[in-house]
Design an enzyme around this catalytic site. Structure first.
Site, PDB file in Angstrom:
ATOM      1  N   ASP A   3       0.976  -1.101  -0.115  1.00  0.00           N
ATOM      2  CA  ASP A   3       0.121  -0.053  -0.263  1.00  0.00           C
ATOM      3  C   ASP A   3       0.788   1.240   0.400  1.00  0.00           C
ATOM      4  O   ASP A   3       2.052   1.521   0.433  1.00  0.00           O
ATOM      5  CB  ASP A   3      -1.178   0.078   1.324  1.00  0.00           C
ATOM      6  CG  ASP A   3      -2.033  -1.255   0.218  1.00  0.00           C
ATOM      7  OD1 ASP A   3      -1.996  -1.615   0.242  1.00  0.00           O
ATOM      8  OD2 ASP A   3      -3.021  -1.056   2.560  1.00  0.00           O
TER       9      ASP A   3
ATOM     10  N   HIS B  28       3.806  -2.535   3.139  1.00  0.00           N
ATOM     11  CA  HIS B  28       3.972  -1.302   2.212  1.00  0.00           C
ATOM     12  C   HIS B  28       4.531  -0.776   1.430  1.00  0.00           C
ATOM     13  O   HIS B  28       6.320  -1.726   1.974  1.00  0.00           O
ATOM     14  CB  HIS B  28       3.243   0.236   3.674  1.00  0.00           C
ATOM     15  CG  HIS B  28       2.499   0.054   4.196  1.00  0.00           C
ATOM     16  ND1 HIS B  28       1.574  -0.840   5.518  1.00  0.00           N
ATOM     17  CD2 HIS B  28       1.242   0.912   4.601  1.00  0.00           C
ATOM     18  CE1 HIS B  28       0.880  -0.920   5.859  1.00  0.00           C
ATOM     19  NE2 HIS B  28       0.589   0.100   5.223  1.00  0.00           N
TER      20      HIS B  28
END
Length: 275
Positions: A88, A233
């Site tokens: 992400d 991430h």
């Protein structure tokens, strides 16, 4: 009565062990109560499988029926030995390229949920992600909590990002991941009607805390099961080297246990494009 559902896993739970890991609301490895579902904020499972829930906890629960009513998922089929790596908040110039290098080294494809504002800043990284065979998803333009914005702002966050990613990657992504895992039913309904699919996660590495590669590895290996969607991430800078380094352990060890790494379109047998 509460029920614990746990399909056969790649690595068995160590019952009663608390790990530094959190979950989105998810349909597997969760406690059910009627039509509602709730995951523990940490993976602490008592040895007798029982949990005492406070009455006021109910306010944070998500109706499990959403998974059945809408194009909405937390994990894939548990009868296939597949897991999906997802990243992400990218792209950036520091960690996203390092992650791409690791994935290429291990011959693994992943799904990247990108922010529109970051995609505008780093268009060449978006193109690299697409050119190397990874799937791109929509993570909104500026990472708002969608449960706190009005309908117009919600749709603008999605459509604006879609236009940017379509221009850079060559397709309009089908997959959406809401920031913080927060989304309302009316938003899910609209997304489903527009042929999007919303995918949360079932294993959160909490790499954003800047934890070590060993902690991330233990989180993933100790909590992955067939169909797991693993959250990492690729931004922000300064905190994610542990997440990058953990890939050298997570990927070969899960492969050894029989796991196949797939993208979300492969896991859910659908297109990467919204058509």
């Amino acid at each position: 009565m509460y029920y614990f559902y746990s399909p056969e896993m790649f690595a068995p739970y160590q019952w009663g062990l608390e790990r530094d890991v959190s979950y989105a609301y998810m349909p597997y490895n969760s406690f059910y109560y009627g039509d509602y579902i709730n995951s523990l904020p940490y993976a602490y499972i008592p040895q007798n499988y029982e949990v005492q829930m406070k009455a006021d906890d109910r306010g944070s629960w998500t109706p499990f029926s959403w998974v059945e009513k809408y194009a909405y998922a937390f994990s894939g089929p548990y009868n296939k030995a597949e897991v999906a790596l997802t990243f992400d908040d990218g792209p950036d110039l520091e960690f996203t390229p390092k992650i791409l290098d690791k994935l290429k080294q291990h011959n693994v494809k992943a799904t990247f949920f990108l922010l529109g504002e970051n995609a505008e800043k780093f268009p060449n990284i978006v193109k690299r992600i697409a050119n190397e065979g990874h799937v791109i998803g929509n993570h909104t333009y500026s990472h708002p909590n969608l449960a706190k914005v009005n309908e117009d702002e919600y749709r603008n966050q999605i459509i604006k990002t879609e236009e940017i990613l379509n221009r850079l990657a060559g397709y309009a992504p089908k997959f959406i991941r809401p920031p913080y895992g927060e989304i309302l039913e009316n938003q899910l309904k609209w997304a489903t009607e527009q042929n999007f699919m919303i995918v949360q996660w079932s294993v959160d590495t909490v790499d954003w805390k800047g934890v070590s590669a060993d902690t991330i590895t233990n989180n993933v290996l100790g909590n992955s099961f067939p169909g797991s969607v693993i959250l990492q991430h690729s931004t922000p800078g300064g905190h994610l080297q542990g997440s990058v380094d953990a890939l050298d352990k997570i990927i070969p060890q899960l492969k050894t246990k029989g796991a196949r790494f797939v993208t979300l379109p492969s896991m859910f047998q659908t297109s990467k494009e919204r058509k």
